[in-house]
Design an enzyme around this catalytic site. Structure first.
Site, PDB file in Angstrom:
ATOM      1  N   MET A  91       0.639  -0.916   0.412  1.00 59.07           N
ATOM      2  CA  MET A  91      -0.171  -0.232  -0.378  1.00 59.07           C
ATOM      3  C   MET A  91       0.773   1.128   0.161  1.00 59.07           C
ATOM      4  O   MET A  91       1.521   1.613   0.658  1.00 59.07           O
ATOM      5  CB  MET A  91      -0.899  -0.283   1.620  1.00 59.07           C
ATOM      6  CG  MET A  91      -2.213  -0.716   0.921  1.00 59.07           C
ATOM      7  SD  MET A  91      -3.244  -1.371   2.242  1.00 59.07           S
ATOM      8  CE  MET A  91      -2.229  -2.368   2.980  1.00 59.07           C
ATOM      9  N   HIS A 289      -7.368  -4.755  -7.469  1.00 57.65           N
ATOM     10  CA  HIS A 289      -6.456  -4.047  -6.970  1.00 57.65           C
ATOM     11  C   HIS A 289      -7.078  -3.151  -5.812  1.00 57.65           C
ATOM     12  O   HIS A 289      -7.603  -1.530  -5.906  1.00 57.65           O
ATOM     13  CB  HIS A 289      -6.590  -2.532  -8.039  1.00 57.65           C
ATOM     14  CG  HIS A 289      -4.902  -1.859  -7.852  1.00 57.65           C
ATOM     15  ND1 HIS A 289      -3.673  -1.306  -8.283  1.00 57.65           N
ATOM     16  CD2 HIS A 289      -4.756  -0.879  -6.313  1.00 57.65           C
ATOM     17  CE1 HIS A 289      -2.842  -1.097  -6.783  1.00 57.65           C
ATOM     18  NE2 HIS A 289      -3.534  -0.226  -7.059  1.00 57.65           N
ATOM     19  N   GLY A 321     -10.700  -7.604  -1.447  1.00 60.19           N
ATOM     20  CA  GLY A 321     -12.530  -7.845  -0.018  1.00 60.19           C
ATOM     21  C   GLY A 321     -12.186  -8.520   1.105  1.00 60.19           C
ATOM     22  O   GLY A 321     -13.409  -8.597   1.517  1.00 60.19           O
ATOM     23  N   GLY A 342      -5.500  -5.960   2.358  1.00 64.80           N
ATOM     24  CA  GLY A 342      -5.041  -4.436   2.387  1.00 64.80           C
ATOM     25  C   GLY A 342      -5.388  -3.239   2.968  1.00 64.80           C
ATOM     26  O   GLY A 342      -4.817  -4.125   4.265  1.00 64.80           O
TER      27      GLY A 342
END
Ligand SMILES: Cc1cc2nc3c(=O)[nH]c(=O)nc-3n(C[C@H](O)[C@H](O)[C@H](O)COP(=O)(O)O)c2cc1C
Length: 393
Positions: A91, A289, A321, A342
């Site tokens: 990230m 992404h 997700g 993420g």
């Protein structure tokens, strides 16, 4: 600087019971623009929503009366054994969100024995990360310039990071209207709106922004070029990520000069998985992404099985997700070897630094452990396609 403003509040961590909770708990502590930068997707946020909803259409079929007393989540990826089938996704600009967030996430990941991937678009240099987590992974946004490709491979190898991931789904920056609305820009530009936003969040302003500047000086995007480190205020960083001319031929060049595991991140079609295999990649990340690029893109969950079938011996990772233990197990059932996560880890880092990320990792491991027992499996390899069913809802 007041310690009260820079230390995490342990009380809030007690309320974080699952990965989604970190986002909820940190929301009011971050400027709207910074929160929106992390949370948001492209265009209308359709891909983000679909990434979560798709899990509801997959139900699981447990096996019963299996002795599950010896279960383990240990997962081997690229010859290394890790303690769980998930890892921290790359990230960019993380340290704008939480103080020293790259190092917080990496320390927590290292202690928990899961991989951490450093983004090219980070203010933490590769060389510093190699000290925090020797053998951490690196995700490149790469210039197509042949010399720069070679020098970047050398830089990453010299530093001691172990895996080169090439992010392939950002030929251009996507349309992030939410960032325009909240005033988030990169290069960073102070506007009246952003100024008010920052003033209303003194804890972030002192504990993250000013503290970062005190320790590092002007934050610099440190890993997009073998040498240059443009500051986050520099006009030159407009084009650091997207390179419209980047193609398979450049990916092949990286394959030739990088001797360790090479992974392409952002694959969504079986045809591209085949091309990745043909150029000699060791792995792929099936990813949209996190819904931040093409807003109408499929979710990895929609295409994982078809991609697995084309992947041959490549390692197949997936992200976008995944939040619950069951999401991870569904991903494995569909053919993934491991799952990247993420936003939740970055929100945890912003909420309470390394300690909160450690807690988040542990919460997810606990969920996976319970879910494995309830499914009747002892190790990730036991999870098979026949343990899931796609339903209409
Ligand atoms: C704030 C933020 C910055 C990101 N920066 C990068 C990056 O620099 N390189 C990259 O390959 N992916 C980047 N991603 C995408 C993640 O690596 C990952 O694919 C995505 O976050 C997974 O979805 P999730 O957040 O729903 O778990 C970023 C995601 C977020 C939320």
């Amino acid at each position: 600087m007041s310690k009260r403003l820079t230390r995490p509040r342990p009380s809030s961590l007690r309320h974080a019971l699952n990965l989604e909770d970190y986002e909820r708990l940190v929301r009011r502590r971050l400027p709207r623009s910074v929160f929106g930068y992390v949370e948001g997707g492209a265009d209308d946020g359709e891909a983000c929503r679909h990434n979560r909803e798709v899990f509801r259409s997959i139900r699981m079929i447990p096996k019963v009366l299996v002795d599950v007393s010896t279960r383990t989540q240990e997962t081997t990826l690229f010859g290394q054994t890790y303690s769980a089938p998930f890892l921290v996704a790359p990230m960019g600009a993380s340290s704008i969100v939480g103080y020293d967030a790259d190092n917080s996430m990496a320390r927590a990941a290292r202690a928990a024995r899961i991989p951490f991937v450093l983004s090219a678009n980070s203010i933490t240099p590769i060389e510093e990360m190699a000290r925090t987590y020797p053998g951490a992974w690196f995700a490149a946004y790469q210039s197509p310039d042949a010399r720069k490709i070679e020098d970047m491979c050398l830089r990453v190898a010299d530093a001691g990071l172990s895996l080169y991931m090439l992010t392939v789904d950002v030929p251009v920056a996507s349309n992030r209207e939410n960032n325009v609305r909240t005033g988030y820009t990169m290069p960073f530009r102070m506007s009246k709106r952003l100024g008010f936003d920052v003033l209303r969040h003194p804890r972030w302003a002192l504990g993250t922004m000013l503290r970062t500047m005190r320790h590092r000086g002007l934050p610099r995007i440190s890993n997009v070029d073998p040498i240059a480190r443009p500051s986050i205020f520099s006009r030159n960083i407009g084009a650091v990520t997207g390179h419209a001319g980047f193609s398979w031929r450049h990916a092949e060049q990286i394959r030739r000069c990088w001797k360790g595991p090479f992974v392409l991140k952002g694959i969504l079609s079986p045809g591209d998985a085949r091309l990745a295999r043909e150029i000699g990649a060791d792995g792929i990340v099936v990813s949209n992404h996190g819904g931040r690029q093409l807003d109408s893109a499929v979710s990895p969950v929609d295409v994982l099985q078809a991609i697995r079938a084309e992947a041959g011996t490549m390692t197949v990772l997936a992200d976008s997700g995944f939040r619950r233990g069951t999401d991870i197990l569904k991903g494995l059932a569909l053919g993934a070897d491991g799952i990247l996560i993420g936003r939740p880890f970055l929100f945890a880092a912003a909420l309470g630094g390394e300690r909160a990320v450690t807690q988040a990792i542990s919460r997810l491991k606990t969920e996976i452990d319970i879910d494995m027992a309830l499914l009747g499996v002892n190790m990730p390899e036991d999870i098979t396609e026949d343990m899931i069913l796609r339903s209409a809802f």
